[in-house]
Design an enzyme around this catalytic site. Structure first.
Site, PDB file in Angstrom:
ATOM      1  N   GLU A  74       0.840  -1.195   0.000  1.00  5.71           N
ATOM      2  CA  GLU A  74       0.000   0.000   0.000  1.00  5.71           C
ATOM      3  C   GLU A  74       0.879   1.251   0.000  1.00  5.71           C
ATOM      4  O   GLU A  74       1.824   1.344   0.776  1.00  5.71           O
ATOM      5  CB  GLU A  74      -0.913   0.004   1.224  1.00  5.71           C
ATOM      6  CG  GLU A  74      -1.874  -1.165   1.290  1.00  5.71           C
ATOM      7  CD  GLU A  74      -2.891  -1.166   0.161  1.00  5.71           C
ATOM      8  OE1 GLU A  74      -3.059  -0.088  -0.483  1.00  5.71           O
ATOM      9  OE2 GLU A  74      -3.498  -2.223  -0.075  1.00  5.71           O
ATOM     10  N   CYS A 137      -7.255  -2.413   8.337  1.00  5.25           N
ATOM     11  CA  CYS A 137      -5.950  -2.408   7.666  1.00  5.25           C
ATOM     12  C   CYS A 137      -5.451  -0.983   7.447  1.00  5.25           C
ATOM     13  O   CYS A 137      -4.316  -0.641   7.804  1.00  5.25           O
ATOM     14  CB  CYS A 137      -6.036  -3.150   6.335  1.00  5.25           C
ATOM     15  SG  CYS A 137      -6.328  -4.927   6.496  1.00  5.25           S
ATOM     16  N   HIS A 190      -1.186  -5.969   1.504  1.00  2.00           N
ATOM     17  CA  HIS A 190      -2.380  -6.813   1.460  1.00  2.00           C
ATOM     18  C   HIS A 190      -2.086  -8.097   0.683  1.00  2.00           C
ATOM     19  O   HIS A 190      -1.337  -8.069  -0.301  1.00  2.00           O
ATOM     20  CB  HIS A 190      -3.541  -6.072   0.773  1.00  2.00           C
ATOM     21  CG  HIS A 190      -4.395  -5.304   1.725  1.00  2.00           C
ATOM     22  ND1 HIS A 190      -4.552  -3.934   1.675  1.00  2.00           N
ATOM     23  CD2 HIS A 190      -5.173  -5.723   2.765  1.00  2.00           C
ATOM     24  CE1 HIS A 190      -5.370  -3.535   2.631  1.00  2.00           C
ATOM     25  NE2 HIS A 190      -5.770  -4.602   3.304  1.00  2.00           N
TER      26      HIS A 190
END
Length: 238
Positions: A74, A137, A190
């Protein structure tokens, strides 16, 4: 390295399964792993405490992205909690900040492009993501970066009391104690479902656990071996 416990009715979380199978040493770096709860507030406090105790050079949190086809580092975490489902403590904040006094967003300080390419070189599908969502998250990624920048963590419910609202909590030691020798890099990756999570008649994508472990191992080696990131385009039109 951290991985979340199962959530949303799942019995396993591929992030935690993979983190538990990582080698103890990667590219000469000791790998410290921990399980964190899929709970607003508690997750951030748990990781901040680990940072203060272990004094790591880098922090990589890992979470499940059901429906994804590949591993996705990310690039950015936003200061927003908008939970489409309740967390594992029954909290479901809507349109609340992670940290009331925090910036709108934090960029990952890991070499995310190098991480993507490292996984691909090992034959593991990977791509750069520009949205970590608005669930636990994203909350954890933002909280860790905010803690490293300020010595405070954002949270809901468990972090700052029983009112369920978003807020911040101090952690003993603060950012200075977390990084006495210099800057601590941090970010989030992820990972997809593993095959056992997907019904036989479903078209949802999944990735075998050994592939996820291999991809994460390559990404961690890239973190160790790259102080900066690769100057290649991984942007998107939309």
């Amino acid at each position: 390295m951290t991985g979340f416990d199962p959530f949303g009715g799942e019995t396993v979380n591929p992030a935690l399964l993979a983190v538990k199978q990582l080698p103890p040493v990667i590219a000469g770096a000791e790998i410290i792993t921990a399980e964190v709860p899929t709970v607003f507030g508690e997750a951030g406090a748990r990781v901040a405490a680990i940072i203060a105790e272990q004094q790591p050079d880098a922090v990589v949190c890992v979470g499940q992205a059901g429906g994804s086809e590949c591993l996705t580092p990310e690039r950015v975490a936003i200061n927003l909690i908008d939970a489409v489902i309740a967390d594992n403590a029954g909290q479901q904040p809507v349109d609340e900040p992670v940290a009331a006094d925090g910036p709108a967003a934090y960029f990952a300080t890991l070499p995310v492009k190098a991480m993507v390419n490292a996984a691909k070189e090992q034959g593991v599908p990977a791509s750069l993501s520009y949205s970590a969502g608005s669930y636990v998250c994203n909350y954890l990624m933002y909280s860790v970066l905010h803690y490293l920048a300020t010595g405070e963590i954002g949270g809901a419910g468990g972090a700052d009391g029983a009112d369920g609202g978003a807020g911040v909590a101090d952690v003993a030691g603060g950012a200075g104690a977390a990084a006495p020798g210099g800057f601590v890099r941090a970010g989030f990756v992820h990972v997809p479902f593993v095959p056992e999570q997907v019904p036989a008649d479903s078209d949802k994508p999944s990735l075998p656990l050994p592939d996820i472990v291999r991809g994460l191992t390559a990404m961690l080696a890239a973190v160790v071996n790259n102080e900066g990131d690769e100057a290649v385009s991984m942007g998107r039109i939309h």
